[in-house]
Design an enzyme around this catalytic site. Sequence first.
Site, PDB file in Angstrom:
ATOM      1  N   VAL A  78     -22.867   7.735  27.931  1.00  0.00           N
ATOM      2  CA  VAL A  78     -23.005   8.907  27.009  1.00  0.00           C
ATOM      3  C   VAL A  78     -23.459   9.983  27.610  1.00  0.00           C
ATOM      4  CG1 VAL A  78     -25.648   8.002  26.557  1.00  0.00           C
ATOM      5  CG2 VAL A  78     -24.157   8.946  24.913  1.00  0.00           C
ATOM      6  N   ALA A 119     -23.720  16.910  22.435  1.00  0.00           N
ATOM      7  CA  ALA A 119     -24.367  15.575  22.081  1.00  0.00           C
ATOM      8  C   ALA A 119     -23.229  14.685  21.966  1.00  0.00           C
ATOM      9  CB  ALA A 119     -25.115  15.783  20.766  1.00  0.00           C
ATOM     10  N   ASP A 120     -23.517  13.525  22.429  1.00  0.00           N
ATOM     11  CA  ASP A 120     -22.665  12.149  22.045  1.00  0.00           C
ATOM     12  C   ASP A 120     -23.517  11.117  21.934  1.00  0.00           C
ATOM     13  OD1 ASP A 120     -20.232  11.071  22.398  1.00  0.00           O
ATOM     14  OD2 ASP A 120     -21.020   9.877  23.994  1.00  0.00           O
ATOM     15  N   THR A 121     -23.146  10.145  20.680  1.00  0.00           N
ATOM     16  CA  THR A 121     -24.048   9.190  20.417  1.00  0.00           C
ATOM     17  C   THR A 121     -22.978   8.044  20.323  1.00  0.00           C
ATOM     18  OG1 THR A 121     -25.007  10.528  18.601  1.00  0.00           O
ATOM     19  CG2 THR A 121     -24.927   8.048  18.513  1.00  0.00           C
ATOM     20  N   ALA A 139     -27.204  11.121  23.735  1.00  0.00           N
ATOM     21  CA  ALA A 139     -27.375  11.976  24.865  1.00  0.00           C
ATOM     22  C   ALA A 139     -27.163  13.670  24.520  1.00  0.00           C
ATOM     23  CB  ALA A 139     -26.203  11.882  26.039  1.00  0.00           C
TER      24      ALA A 139
END
Length: 301
Positions: A104, A155-157, A194
């Site tokens: 992430v 962002a990354d989830t 992240a």
Amino acid sequence: MDKKQPLLSEDYLADPPPSYVAASGENGLPVRQPPPPQGRRPPPPGPIELPILKYMRSHRVILASASPRRRGLLGQLGLPNIEVIPSVKPENLPKEQLDAFEYVSATAQQKALDVYQLAIKKVADATEAAEKARENGETVDDTTMPKDPDLVIAADTVIVTRDGVVLEKPPSEQAHIRMLRHLRDTRTHRVLTAVCCVAPKADASFPGYAMSSHIEETKVTFAKASDGLADDVIDAYVKTREGVDKAGGYAVQGIGGMMLVEKIEGSVDNVVGLPVRQCLQICEKVVFKQEDESGSEAEED
């Protein structure tokens, strides 16, 4: 004496009740009514004022994400018109070679750098085109020229199941159903987001930008089948299509939060897709505290 018969409802409700206000007015009788509300309604609360937010409102800030949830969270902070440029790079990092935190984090950094470098290139291309136009005697409106980005937020989830499997968006309806049933049957899972921020370096030293990242973790517990989350409830939720574009296949801020989730431990906005306080912290790092980065391109908290 005849035995009295009880009145039936239609005997005394055949006509609607009289309007006492209208009847009193017709007969010249004064009617006491409540006075109209005085004054104006209080204005809505203003945006929160912080140095980093004031900076973001007056500079070119890019959200490297197409997520309306992330844009909405930033909008609540007084950034409703933030520029959105999603990364076009495929999110295909090898999950088998990276653990969930590495995956992430690397994905968020890839998005941030991709959009930052793309924006820089567009400015350079526009500048070169303008110079050629001037050489040819053409008039160039400098006010329409794009500016270098002052800050890029990405962002990354992902969802991490109890057995360590990384889940992203469901690829199909059947996969969506299987995903939610698995999350219910294993009860608790982790949501990792992240956030990565990139800003140009004031001294233009290599590599030309400051970058900082953070990973936030939240534990989410689904309800049991015996507590109202039976298969038919999951099937009905999937048919709403609320969770088709969300990691894990559900929206904690919507029907999913009401029907699927029993308990959350940690940041709720992290589950939505952006841990806001932590995001602002790393924005401050790359904008106001570049000297604290000690020459490092990235920092993970």
